[in-house]
Design a protein around this motif. Structure first.
Motif, PDB file in Angstrom:
ATOM      1  N   SER A   1      -3.196   7.826  -3.647  1.00 40.79           N
ATOM      2  CA  SER A   1      -4.422   7.595  -2.870  1.00 40.79           C
ATOM      3  C   SER A   1      -4.111   7.140  -1.443  1.00 40.79           C
ATOM      4  N   GLY A   2      -2.825   6.861  -1.174  1.00 36.67           N
ATOM      5  CA  GLY A   2      -2.439   6.352   0.140  1.00 36.67           C
ATOM      6  C   GLY A   2      -2.388   4.842   0.191  1.00 36.67           C
ATOM      7  N   LYS A   3      -2.837   4.183  -0.868  1.00 37.27           N
ATOM      8  CA  LYS A   3      -2.827   2.717  -0.940  1.00 37.27           C
ATOM      9  C   LYS A   3      -1.392   2.231  -1.138  1.00 37.27           C
ATOM     10  N   GLU A   4      -1.044   1.146  -0.444  1.00 39.78           N
ATOM     11  CA  GLU A   4       0.296   0.569  -0.545  1.00 39.78           C
ATOM     12  C   GLU A   4       0.319  -0.552  -1.571  1.00 39.78           C
ATOM     13  N   SER A   5       1.418  -0.620  -2.336  1.00 37.18           N
ATOM     14  CA  SER A   5       1.618  -1.773  -3.214  1.00 37.18           C
ATOM     15  C   SER A   5       3.041  -2.274  -3.024  1.00 37.18           C
ATOM     16  N   GLU A   6       3.177  -3.598  -2.927  1.00 34.88           N
ATOM     17  CA  GLU A   6       4.485  -4.207  -2.733  1.00 34.88           C
ATOM     18  C   GLU A   6       5.340  -4.001  -3.980  1.00 34.88           C
ATOM     19  N   THR A   7       6.636  -3.719  -3.779  1.00 38.49           N
ATOM     20  CA  THR A   7       7.557  -3.529  -4.896  1.00 38.49           C
ATOM     21  C   THR A   7       8.934  -4.061  -4.520  1.00 38.49           C
ATOM     22  N   ASN A   8       9.708  -4.457  -5.516  1.00 33.81           N
ATOM     23  CA  ASN A   8      11.097  -4.828  -5.248  1.00 33.81           C
ATOM     24  C   ASN A   8      12.045  -3.901  -6.019  1.00 33.81           C
ATOM     25  N   LYS A   9      11.494  -2.833  -6.592  1.00 35.28           N
ATOM     26  CA  LYS A   9      12.282  -1.871  -7.355  1.00 35.28           C
ATOM     27  C   LYS A   9      12.741  -0.735  -6.437  1.00 35.28           C
ATOM     28  N   ILE A  10      14.055  -0.545  -6.361  1.00 37.63           N
ATOM     29  CA  ILE A  10      14.652   0.450  -5.469  1.00 37.63           C
ATOM     30  C   ILE A  10      14.026   1.826  -5.629  1.00 37.63           C
ATOM     31  N   LYS A  11      13.867   2.274  -6.846  1.00 34.70           N
ATOM     32  CA  LYS A  11      13.389   3.639  -7.098  1.00 34.70           C
ATOM     33  C   LYS A  11      11.951   3.866  -6.613  1.00 34.70           C
ATOM     34  N   ARG A  12      11.178   2.800  -6.449  1.00 33.23           N
ATOM     35  CA  ARG A  12       9.772   2.932  -6.058  1.00 33.23           C
ATOM     36  C   ARG A  12       9.528   2.745  -4.556  1.00 33.23           C
ATOM     37  N   VAL A  13      10.536   2.307  -3.816  1.00 31.64           N
ATOM     38  CA  VAL A  13      10.345   2.023  -2.385  1.00 31.64           C
ATOM     39  C   VAL A  13      10.172   3.322  -1.595  1.00 31.64           C
ATOM     40  N   ASP A  14       9.029   3.438  -0.920  1.00 31.81           N
ATOM     41  CA  ASP A  14       8.766   4.581  -0.037  1.00 31.81           C
ATOM     42  C   ASP A  14       8.946   4.202   1.429  1.00 31.81           C
ATOM     43  N   ARG A  15       8.659   2.945   1.732  1.00 33.75           N
ATOM     44  CA  ARG A  15       8.785   2.465   3.109  1.00 33.75           C
ATOM     45  C   ARG A  15       8.946   0.958   3.104  1.00 33.75           C
ATOM     46  N   VAL A  16       9.359   0.442   4.256  1.00 26.50           N
ATOM     47  CA  VAL A  16       9.433  -1.004   4.457  1.00 26.50           C
ATOM     48  C   VAL A  16       8.471  -1.322   5.593  1.00 26.50           C
ATOM     49  N   LYS A  17       7.581  -2.258   5.323  1.00 23.00           N
ATOM     50  CA  LYS A  17       6.583  -2.693   6.303  1.00 23.00           C
ATOM     51  C   LYS A  17       7.046  -4.027   6.878  1.00 23.00           C
ATOM     52  N   ILE A  18       7.212  -4.074   8.203  1.00 23.90           N
ATOM     53  CA  ILE A  18       7.638  -5.295   8.872  1.00 23.90           C
ATOM     54  C   ILE A  18       6.493  -5.741   9.770  1.00 23.90           C
TER      55      ILE A  18
END
Length: 137
Positions: free
Chosen positions: A21-38
């Motif tokens: 849907s384009g919604k972001e959810s925080e994750t700490n799992k390597i396989k699920r990381v699409d981007r890093v938001k700073i």
């Protein structure tokens, strides 16, 4: 001269997964990381000249390898007389007031991320204006 430097506070670096849907959810799992938001706030500073400020962000993996878009010279900048790589570069229109800024590093499909502690450094000119970390499992 020290007063004429950008300052940052409220620094956050969040690895995120982008849902269909384009919604972001925080994750700490390597396989699920699409981007890093700073995200961070640039502090109010009436001494600085208002206008466009170039902000560079370096994200270092646990082995100190910098996450970059490519290996060419176009992904480097000068810091204290040395050419160093960056992960994200953005021009920010700074008008001498406190200002929230969010920048994104998008993961390439082919990139293998490593588990461990990642270091994020934020630069303006010859100054490191912020540092934060995040961990991936």
């Amino acid at each position: 001269e020290e007063a004429a430097v950008l300052s940052t506070y409220n620094l956050r670096s969040l690895p995120v997964h982008v849902k269909g849907s384009g919604k972001e959810s925080e994750t700490n799992k390597i396989k699920r990381v699409d981007r890093v938001k700073i995200c961070f706030t640039l502090g109010k500073n009436s001494i600085l000249e208002p206008g466009l400020k170039t902000i560079h962000v370096r994200i270092a993996q646990p082995d100190e390898e910098i996450l970059v878009k490519g290996r060419g010279e176009e992904y480097t900048f000068m810091h204290q007389g040395e050419s160093i790589q960056y992960s994200i570069m953005e021009e920010v229109d700074y008008q001498n007031t406190a200002q929230e800024v969010c920048m994104y590093w998008n993961r390439r499909e082919s990139l293998e991320l490593q588990p461990g502690l990642y270091h994020v450094d934020i630069f303006h000119g010859d100054h490191i204006i912020g540092e934060t970390t995040f961990t991936l499992k």
